[in-house]
Design an enzyme around this catalytic site. Structure first.
Site, mmCIF file in Angstrom:
data_model
loop_
_atom_site.group_PDB
_atom_site.id
_atom_site.type_symbol
_atom_site.label_atom_id
_atom_site.label_comp_id
_atom_site.label_asym_id
_atom_site.label_seq_id
_atom_site.Cartn_x
_atom_site.Cartn_y
_atom_site.Cartn_z
ATOM 1 N N ARG A 1 8.066 4.225 -4.590
ATOM 2 C CA ARG A 1 8.093 3.262 -3.475
ATOM 3 C C ARG A 1 7.054 2.161 -3.676
ATOM 4 O O ARG A 1 7.304 0.996 -3.378
ATOM 5 C CB ARG A 1 7.868 3.999 -2.141
ATOM 6 C CG ARG A 1 8.106 3.102 -0.939
ATOM 7 C CD ARG A 1 8.072 3.868 0.368
ATOM 8 N NE ARG A 1 6.769 4.438 0.644
ATOM 9 C CZ ARG A 1 6.493 5.218 1.670
ATOM 10 N NH1 ARG A 1 7.457 5.530 2.539
ATOM 11 N NH2 ARG A 1 5.286 5.712 1.863
ATOM 12 N N ARG B 1 -7.279 -20.606 -2.157
ATOM 13 C CA ARG B 1 -6.270 -20.446 -1.115
ATOM 14 C C ARG B 1 -5.153 -21.493 -1.220
ATOM 15 O O ARG B 1 -5.410 -22.692 -1.121
ATOM 16 C CB ARG B 1 -6.930 -20.510 0.265
ATOM 17 C CG ARG B 1 -5.995 -20.072 1.378
ATOM 18 C CD ARG B 1 -6.704 -20.022 2.721
ATOM 19 N NE ARG B 1 -5.831 -19.461 3.749
ATOM 20 C CZ ARG B 1 -4.867 -20.151 4.361
ATOM 21 N NH1 ARG B 1 -4.678 -21.407 4.050
ATOM 22 N NH2 ARG B 1 -4.112 -19.563 5.267
ATOM 23 N N LEU C 1 11.056 1.354 7.100
ATOM 24 C CA LEU C 1 10.453 1.894 5.884
ATOM 25 C C LEU C 1 11.192 3.171 5.477
ATOM 26 O O LEU C 1 11.490 4.023 6.326
ATOM 27 C CB LEU C 1 8.973 2.200 6.114
ATOM 28 C CG LEU C 1 8.261 2.608 4.825
ATOM 29 C CD1 LEU C 1 7.994 1.381 3.948
ATOM 30 C CD2 LEU C 1 6.970 3.329 5.110
ATOM 31 N N TYR D 1 0.824 -1.198 0.000
ATOM 32 C CA TYR D 1 0.000 0.000 0.000
ATOM 33 C C TYR D 1 0.861 1.252 0.000
ATOM 34 O O TYR D 1 2.071 1.189 0.223
ATOM 35 C CB TYR D 1 -0.957 0.000 1.198
ATOM 36 C CG TYR D 1 -0.307 0.311 2.536
ATOM 37 C CD1 TYR D 1 0.472 -0.639 3.181
ATOM 38 C CD2 TYR D 1 -0.461 1.557 3.132
ATOM 39 C CE1 TYR D 1 1.069 -0.359 4.409
ATOM 40 C CE2 TYR D 1 0.126 1.848 4.356
ATOM 41 C CZ TYR D 1 0.898 0.888 4.988
ATOM 42 O OH TYR D 1 1.492 1.172 6.182
ATOM 43 N N HIS E 1 -0.644 -21.279 -0.390
ATOM 44 C CA HIS E 1 0.388 -20.321 -0.010
ATOM 45 C C HIS E 1 1.253 -19.850 -1.184
ATOM 46 O O HIS E 1 1.635 -18.696 -1.253
ATOM 47 C CB HIS E 1 1.276 -20.902 1.097
ATOM 48 C CG HIS E 1 0.586 -20.933 2.442
ATOM 49 N ND1 HIS E 1 -0.552 -21.659 2.680
ATOM 50 C CD2 HIS E 1 0.884 -20.313 3.606
ATOM 51 C CE1 HIS E 1 -0.931 -21.492 3.929
ATOM 52 N NE2 HIS E 1 -0.077 -20.669 4.525
#
Ligand code: PDD
Length: 282
Positions: A52, A100, A205, A33, A102
């Site tokens: 980013r 689903r 970050l 995000y 992994h």
């Protein structure tokens, strides 16, 4: 809450904005995000945020559902449809919908959502004028904090623990007693007029506001040392503050039970905040 959101190709009313139950963002936090502040209808440091976002996607091998320009057009359209002049855009890209399992599916189409909300920067300024309390919390995150991943459970647990102690932000601390960053911010201290902040290559970050403040500081001839600092050093610093898109430059006046200096915001943080607003508002 703003009325209109962008969800996978459509502008929809937020009340009817849904993603699939098999979206990997929902099931595995398999997504990234960005959060970008909006001042006077302008997206602050848009290009750096897009850089980013692309880097985060590349690191996780998520293929962007579109290019940078079309995405920026969507941001502007979400702002326009919600009539947001000052606020915050939230952008999330997940690996998409798949049964689903992994391992990465080879057929999923990445999902993109964009929302925005109003943000009162005068209130941010007022908060900065008195400063905030922060509390130290153990940093229990993983080794890839450079990726802006939606997997934020350690961050939200730290923020909640801080709030329960009456603090505004959590200062995350590694096993050696060094400050890494905030739960959603980057941390700084000031000693003898000189700035100290952890290197962004040291598993934190790479904040866009941090990068901007570094540039502003060098224009103001304020020196910066990029290195880890301990909680003890922070408690004895002349000033402490944090940076983020929504908090700009926010002084910490109390860390745990210790006042920072005399318990009021210091001159360096004030100067940087004024210069940051000069930058965003002009
Ligand atoms: N948080 N460190 C962490 C862990 C963050 O989540 C953020 C941003 C920052 C500051 O980055 P920037 O200056 O680019 O906003 C540092 C956003 C605002 C959020 O999670 O909402």
């Amino acid at each position: 809450m703003a009325r209109i959101a962008y969800v996978n190709g459509s502008y929809v009313s937020t009340a009817n904005a849904y993603v699939h139950i098999n979206d990997r963002g929902y099931q595995f936090a398999d997504g990234v995000y960005e959060g970008i502040s909006i001042r006077y209808n302008k997206l602050i440091d848009l290009e750096a945020h897009l850089d980013r976002l692309w880097r985060s996607m590349d690191e996780l091998a998520i293929i962007s559902p579109m290019g940078r320009r079309p995405m920026a057009i969507i941001f502007n359209e979400v702002m326009r449809r919600n009539r947001i002049r000052d606020g915050f855009i939230y952008v999330q890209v997940t690996r998409g919908v798949a049964t689903r399992d992994h391992g990465f599916p080879d057929y999923a189409k990445p999902a993109l959502i964009v929302t925005c909300r109003r943000l009162n920067f005068d209130a941010v300024r007022q908060r900065a004028a008195s400063g905030v309390a922060a509390s130290t919390q153990p940093d229990i995150r993983w080794g890839r904090c450079d990726i802006k991943s939606t997997a934020l459970l350690p961050n939200i647990l730290a923020k909640q623990a801080a709030r329960e102690e009456g603090a505004f932000e959590a200062v995350l601390v590694d096993k050696e007693g060094f400050v890494t960053e905030g739960s959603s911010t980057n941390m700084w201290i000031v000693k003898a007029g000189h700035l100290i902040t952890r290197s962004t290559s040291d598993n934190i970050l790479s904040g866009i506001t941090l990068a901007r403040i570094k540039e502003i500081a060098s224009e103001l001839d304020i020196t910066i040392e990029e290195r880890a600092f301990s909680v003890t050093e922070a408690k004895e610093a002349d000033e402490m503050f944090f940076t983020s898109s929504t908090n700009c430059t926010m002084p910490i006046v109390k860390l745990d039970d210790k006042k920072i200096s005399d318990g009021t915001p210091g001159p360096v943080a004030k100067r940087l905040l004024d210069a940051y607003f000069d930058y965003t508002d002009n």
